[in-house]
Design an enzyme around this catalytic site. Sequence first.
Site, PDB file in Angstrom:
ATOM      1  N   THR A   1       0.947  -1.123   0.143  1.00 10.30           N
ATOM      2  CA  THR A   1       0.182   0.038  -0.011  1.00 10.30           C
ATOM      3  C   THR A   1       0.834   1.311   0.105  1.00 10.30           C
ATOM      4  O   THR A   1       1.965   1.285   0.416  1.00 10.30           O
ATOM      5  CB  THR A   1      -0.834   0.062   1.407  1.00 10.30           C
ATOM      6  OG1 THR A   1      -1.441   1.320   1.562  1.00 10.30           O
ATOM      7  CG2 THR A   1      -0.125  -0.514   2.411  1.00 10.30           C
ATOM      8  N   ASP A   2       0.229   2.487  -0.589  1.00  7.17           N
ATOM      9  CA  ASP A   2       0.909   3.673  -0.409  1.00  7.17           C
ATOM     10  C   ASP A   2       1.300   4.155   0.950  1.00  7.17           C
ATOM     11  O   ASP A   2       1.968   5.010   1.183  1.00  7.17           O
ATOM     12  CB  ASP A   2       0.420   4.818  -1.362  1.00  7.17           C
ATOM     13  CG  ASP A   2      -1.106   5.168  -0.922  1.00  7.17           C
ATOM     14  OD1 ASP A   2      -1.534   4.389   0.168  1.00  7.17           O
ATOM     15  OD2 ASP A   2      -1.648   5.987  -1.290  1.00  7.17           O
ATOM     16  N   GLU A   3       0.349   3.372   2.047  1.00 10.63           N
ATOM     17  CA  GLU A   3       0.259   3.949   3.090  1.00 10.63           C
ATOM     18  C   GLU A   3       1.710   3.653   3.974  1.00 10.63           C
ATOM     19  O   GLU A   3       1.975   4.353   4.882  1.00 10.63           O
ATOM     20  CB  GLU A   3      -0.913   3.584   3.983  1.00 10.63           C
ATOM     21  CG  GLU A   3      -2.142   3.696   3.444  1.00 10.63           C
ATOM     22  CD  GLU A   3      -3.146   3.516   4.556  1.00 10.63           C
ATOM     23  OE1 GLU A   3      -3.069   3.550   5.707  1.00 10.63           O
ATOM     24  OE2 GLU A   3      -4.113   3.208   4.020  1.00 10.63           O
TER      25      GLU A   3
ATOM     26  N   TYR B   1      -1.022  -0.398  11.317  1.00  5.85           N
ATOM     27  CA  TYR B   1      -1.629  -1.137  10.056  1.00  5.85           C
ATOM     28  C   TYR B   1      -0.413  -0.856   9.037  1.00  5.85           C
ATOM     29  O   TYR B   1       0.210  -2.085   8.734  1.00  5.85           O
ATOM     30  CB  TYR B   1      -2.933  -0.605   9.531  1.00  5.85           C
ATOM     31  CG  TYR B   1      -2.797  -0.756   8.153  1.00  5.85           C
ATOM     32  CD1 TYR B   1      -3.168  -2.092   7.490  1.00  5.85           C
ATOM     33  CD2 TYR B   1      -3.051   0.147   7.032  1.00  5.85           C
ATOM     34  CE1 TYR B   1      -3.187  -2.590   5.994  1.00  5.85           C
ATOM     35  CE2 TYR B   1      -3.165  -0.169   5.752  1.00  5.85           C
ATOM     36  CZ  TYR B   1      -3.102  -1.437   5.116  1.00  5.85           C
ATOM     37  OH  TYR B   1      -3.395  -1.676   3.983  1.00  5.85           O
TER      38      TYR B   1
ATOM     39  N   LYS C   1       2.371  -3.384   7.157  1.00  6.92           N
ATOM     40  CA  LYS C   1       2.643  -3.465   5.846  1.00  6.92           C
ATOM     41  C   LYS C   1       3.948  -3.096   5.303  1.00  6.92           C
ATOM     42  O   LYS C   1       4.832  -3.828   4.613  1.00  6.92           O
ATOM     43  CB  LYS C   1       1.479  -2.623   4.955  1.00  6.92           C
ATOM     44  CG  LYS C   1      -0.032  -2.996   5.389  1.00  6.92           C
ATOM     45  CD  LYS C   1      -0.190  -4.568   4.591  1.00  6.92           C
ATOM     46  CE  LYS C   1       0.031  -4.509   3.013  1.00  6.92           C
ATOM     47  NZ  LYS C   1      -0.541  -5.854   2.575  1.00  6.92           N
TER      48      LYS C   1
END
Length: 312
Positions: free
Chosen positions: A123-125, A147, A151
């Site tokens: 994810t870009d997060e 979260y 990741k």
Amino acid sequence: MKILITGGAGFIGSNFIRYMLGSYPGYQIINLDKLTYAGDLKNCEDFADNPNYEFVEGDIADSKLMDELAQKTDAIINFAAETHVDNSIKDPTEFLKTNVIGTQILLDSAKKYDHSKFIQISTDEVYGDIHEGMFTEKSPLKPSSPYSASKAASDLLCLSYFRTYKTPIIISRCSNNYGPYQYPEKLVPFFIKKLLAGEKVPVYGDGSNVRDWLHVRDHCRAVDMIFHNGMIGEVYNIGANEEHSNLEITKKMLKTLGLKEDKIEFVTDRLGHDIRYAIDASKIKNELNWEPEVEFDVGFEGVVEWYKERFK
Ligand code: NAD
């Protein structure tokens, strides 16, 4: 080609299996999913009887089962994850078990059975937030929530397996997806469900947090291209350059449903809430010739209509 797809009863995984079965009639797919609260076999109903498809209920952190499935397959695409930021703020334990330990166990099975590819759906997060400019694949990882930290950890594990064992990993980092079959805890289906029930929708803070929005079908096309043509050991950002604040998205939803803005209720902001995510997707565009195809306004209105039917 026989592919083990994990998390295929969830939002993006189920869209991806549907897309792959339609695009590659010669491929066989095993969908391994733990069926947590976020996984639903109803998402797979329309392809459940496809002769090239098999469902197995289980946990990616179960090494015996992952070995059995890896022995029967040639490649792994890992969508399985705990994904809701708010849950990770309440208790990160399951996030570490699934997203980190689970990924390590899958990587070990892929290594043991000499898989030809291991695609890690990230994810870009993992980059954290950015006020101006965009993150490239070379930007440092600076996750904000448990979260995104889990990741980021699994991304680093994948990169370490490539370096140490030559495990053929590729990582994709995508921005916010919108589309059908998403569990109604995430903004779009959650708000639509509430609005259809006549309730107000809770917008965090002043709603100014910005996300880049990509239709799930375009994400599926990107993962397909990465799987077939991506460079082993590389990371690819996937984004649409469609930046909208949460408030804009909410207003667009209200307009499509013919409702007034008095349905908006501003609530206390999420802890550590990221201000803006923005990724530079020029690598996948230039190297793999991927471009998003779904025009945002058309795609978004279509998705609102889809949930209207779903929640009737
Ligand atoms: P989701 O929460 O809708 O689905 C996750 C699926 O994984 C569920 O079916 C769940 O049952 C399954 N699962 C959870 N733990 C498991 C375990 N231990 N073993 C086996 N299965 C397990 O998530 P999603 O939105 O479809 O996201 C899929 C992937 O894409 C995730 O890795 C997520 O980080 C990533 N991603 C999502 C978005 C987005 O906008 N939704 C954007 C970028 C990246």
